[in-house]
Design a protein around this motif. Sequence first.
Motif, PDB file in Angstrom:
ATOM      1  N   ARG A  98       0.988  -1.090   0.002  1.00 50.99           N
ATOM      2  CA  ARG A  98       0.075  -0.139   0.076  1.00 50.99           C
ATOM      3  C   ARG A  98       0.826   1.168  -0.159  1.00 50.99           C
ATOM      4  O   ARG A  98       1.755   1.226   0.789  1.00 50.99           O
ATOM      5  N   SER A  99       0.380   2.268  -0.649  1.00 49.19           N
ATOM      6  CA  SER A  99       1.077   3.521  -0.704  1.00 49.19           C
ATOM      7  C   SER A  99       0.913   4.098   0.584  1.00 49.19           C
ATOM      8  O   SER A  99      -0.221   4.173   0.987  1.00 49.19           O
ATOM      9  N   PHE A 100       1.842   4.822   1.112  1.00 52.81           N
ATOM     10  CA  PHE A 100       1.897   5.821   2.143  1.00 52.81           C
ATOM     11  C   PHE A 100       2.318   7.285   1.664  1.00 52.81           C
ATOM     12  O   PHE A 100       3.301   7.322   0.854  1.00 52.81           O
ATOM     13  N   TYR A 107       4.715   5.795  -7.834  1.00 48.67           N
ATOM     14  CA  TYR A 107       3.190   5.830  -7.782  1.00 48.67           C
ATOM     15  C   TYR A 107       2.631   6.304  -6.589  1.00 48.67           C
ATOM     16  O   TYR A 107       3.268   6.113  -5.716  1.00 48.67           O
ATOM     17  N   GLU A 108       1.414   6.579  -6.637  1.00 45.03           N
ATOM     18  CA  GLU A 108       0.511   6.913  -5.530  1.00 45.03           C
ATOM     19  C   GLU A 108      -0.540   6.200  -5.720  1.00 45.03           C
ATOM     20  O   GLU A 108      -1.152   5.584  -6.792  1.00 45.03           O
ATOM     21  N   VAL A 231       7.004 -11.531  -7.658  1.00 43.47           N
ATOM     22  CA  VAL A 231       6.157 -10.518  -7.890  1.00 43.47           C
ATOM     23  C   VAL A 231       5.867  -9.599  -6.519  1.00 43.47           C
ATOM     24  O   VAL A 231       5.643  -8.303  -6.773  1.00 43.47           O
ATOM     25  N   SER A 232       5.863 -10.153  -5.445  1.00 43.79           N
ATOM     26  CA  SER A 232       5.664  -9.431  -4.247  1.00 43.79           C
ATOM     27  C   SER A 232       6.619  -8.229  -3.937  1.00 43.79           C
ATOM     28  O   SER A 232       6.389  -7.213  -3.369  1.00 43.79           O
ATOM     29  N   VAL A 239       5.604   0.667  -3.876  1.00 41.43           N
ATOM     30  CA  VAL A 239       5.231   1.470  -3.016  1.00 41.43           C
ATOM     31  C   VAL A 239       6.317   2.104  -1.903  1.00 41.43           C
ATOM     32  O   VAL A 239       6.189   2.622  -0.900  1.00 41.43           O
ATOM     33  N   GLY A 240       7.454   1.771  -2.627  1.00 42.95           N
ATOM     34  CA  GLY A 240       8.677   2.647  -1.686  1.00 42.95           C
ATOM     35  C   GLY A 240       9.583   1.701  -1.143  1.00 42.95           C
ATOM     36  O   GLY A 240      10.473   2.060  -0.518  1.00 42.95           O
TER      37      GLY A 240
END
Length: 334
Positions: A98-100, A107-108, A231-232, A239-240
């Motif tokens: 998940r993006s924070f 990406y956002e 892939v994970s 996400v950073g």
Amino acid sequence: MKKITVIPGDGIGPEVVDSALKVVEASGADIDYEFVYAGQAIMAEGGNPLPDSVIEAVKRNKTALKGPITTPVGSGFRSVNVALRKKLGLYANLRPARSFRGVPSRYEDIDLVMVRENLEGLYIGKERYLNEEHTKAEAIRLITREGSERIFRFAFEYARKENRKKVTAVHKANILKYTDGIFLDTGREIAKEYSDIGFEDRIVDNMCMQLVKKPELYDVLVATNLFGDIVSDLCAGLVGGLGVAPGANIGAEYAVFEPVHGSAPKYAGMDKVNPTATILSGVLMLKHLGMENEADAITSAVKKALEEGKKLTYDLGGSSKTSEYTEYVISKIR
Ligand code: NAD
């Protein structure tokens, strides 16, 4: 009060686990701990990197928080992490990405979840040399209908519980016709039982390209062991990085929560790395234990700490120590 088993691991493991436990404690979660040890140092003491006492401790408490454990590359003992998952029947590896806000990334608003089959595929440890010169070797990739059914059911149940819209099966059934053939066919069958959730499939190489180009099109991904592992990490990159990617290994009876990242030995003992992945693994653990309020309190504290960006670790462009960031997250809970 709930009791959990804690396996600090090695390398950066003890530091990130200590951080996560401090944050869990600050959330007010009523939890008691039983510490057990595994890995290279334990192997040196007793000849076994994964003593039975560790397995027994997880079985006793049913839930564990674990730090990463180093696996020697090429030779030496086989992965303690893989053995632990096998001995405890932890068939599902859940890896949310998940993006924070505040975490630098390309990406956002990414919100993906990888559900990786954890016990079969190329990780069963069946490898052998085919000649005396050791210039030829083979590895066996095991896929079963039962294992595939279990992981797809897990993914669909998870999607339903978390209000997710779609499950995508990741495979290479065009080449691996028997093994991934079973996996994909099983996915299609199970999908019929979950008409409220969308289902589609992607060939793994195309999946990687799609995730980089259009990650917003995907939701819950399901893959066999090796593809899921690779892939994970790609999803963590979206996400950073590994510093913010949590994970859970879940079976019918037991669950072990650990970050996606490894033991990063070069940073061990430096109070430098990002403990967020382990803190968020603690959040997954609290949810699993039914402690939703405590889990939410930690998630929002982490969000605030990252968004404000005053105490970030090196991987997120800051210069704060693990311990300083941890204290900052705790201050946000209070
Ligand atoms: P790694 O995840 O340990 O490190 C890769 C790089 O990611 C590091 O050099 C570092 O730059 C960065 N990184 C990782 N965690 C970070 C964090 N919390 N904060 C900031 N940066 C972080 O991967 P590796 O170097 O391939 O593996 C090292 C060892 O860990 C190997 O022995 C491997 O087998 C083991 N490993 C264990 C687990 C596990 O215990 N579940 C998982 C993966 C790897």
